[in-house]
Design an enzyme around this catalytic site. Structure first.
Site, mmCIF file in Angstrom:
data_model
loop_
_atom_site.group_PDB
_atom_site.id
_atom_site.type_symbol
_atom_site.label_atom_id
_atom_site.label_comp_id
_atom_site.label_asym_id
_atom_site.label_seq_id
_atom_site.Cartn_x
_atom_site.Cartn_y
_atom_site.Cartn_z
ATOM 1 C CG HIS A 1 29.634 6.670 107.660
ATOM 2 N ND1 HIS A 1 30.314 6.591 106.464
ATOM 3 C CD2 HIS A 1 28.331 6.872 107.336
ATOM 4 C CE1 HIS A 1 29.461 6.724 105.463
ATOM 5 N NE2 HIS A 1 28.253 6.916 105.961
ATOM 6 C CB SER B 1 27.179 8.255 103.163
ATOM 7 O OG SER B 1 26.815 6.950 103.506
#
Length: 245
Positions: free
Chosen positions: A219, A107
């Site tokens: 994610h 991320s």
């Protein structure tokens, strides 16, 4: 300026007098922070014979509002903190081979992996995970909507976003580069991976560059995806560093 706190996890079964490769592991966010707790990825890398370097650069939470600065996370300040911490770790721990340093993160940590490898020459291999490569993808396609407010023109906004996008500096990435991403990631859509892979491979045709995409993940697929995918995810990362460090 304050201090940056961090840790060095030695490789498993470390032998006196022997030097080992080390991996800088950058946390996501940027506001989360590392603490005194076991992290699976760190332990997996240590078990494969690598030291792990991790710290809380400016932009991390837990140290007050001055330290927790989104601007510092994006303007090069956090990168400076990370590089200084790596240098300090190499100076302090003689089992770290400063000629065999890798970098990874997911991320925001993936964003910083992309940025730091295109703006420094410290690392010999990288693994970027579920990363941000082009800020215009975040503006248009991510689940965190962007805005062009505050710019004199939309063209100015577009140029500003490109200038702070790691993909714009892909020609400066010249080390073995692995991209891990989930197809269902809505925080950092998979187009980030496609653009970064294409750009690095286009500008360095002979460079070892690999992209591995995971179906059905999101994610957080490295922690919450199918077990078979998670095992492959970590195996790809570990094998990359074992091979190129």
């Amino acid at each position: 300026k304050g201090r940056v706190h961090g840790w060095v996890l030695p490789p498993e079964n470390r032998e006196p007098g022997r030097k080992y490769p080390a991996v800088l592991y950058i946390h996501g966010g940027p506001t989360p922070f590392y603490g005194y707790a076991m992290t699976y990825e760190h332990e997996a890398l240590a078990g494969a014979g690598m030291a792990v370097i991790f710290c809380n650069p400016r932009g991390s939470s837990g140290y007050g509002s001055a330290h927790e600065s989104n601007r510092a996370a994006m303007d090069g300040t956090a990168m400076y903190d990370l590089l200084q911490f790596v240098k300090a770790a190499c100076d302090r721990f003689d089992f770290i081979d400063r000629e065999r340093l890798g970098v990874t993160g997911g991320s925001y940590g993936g964003y910083m992996t992309n940025w730091i490898t295109s703006h420094s020459r410290v690392f010999k291999a990288a693994v970027t995970q579920r990363s941000i490569a082009n800020e215009l993808i975040e503006y248009a396609s991510a689940d965190m909507a962007g805005s062009s407010a505050g710019f004199e023109s939309f063209q100015d906004f577009m140029m500003h976003e490109i200038e702070r996008s790691p993909v714009a500096y892909a020609d400066q990435i010249d080390i073995p580069f692995l991209i891990l991403h989930a197809l269902g990631d809505m925080r950092c859509p998979v187009e980030h991976a496609h653009q970064l892979f294409t750009a690095v491979k286009d500008t360095h045709p002979e460079l070892p560059v690999r992209m591995v995409l995971f179906p059905g993940g999101n994610h957080e697929m490295n922690n919450h995806g199918r077990m078979s995918h998670r095992m492959r995810y970590y195996r790809e990362m570990i094998d990359w560093f074992v091979k190129y460090l």
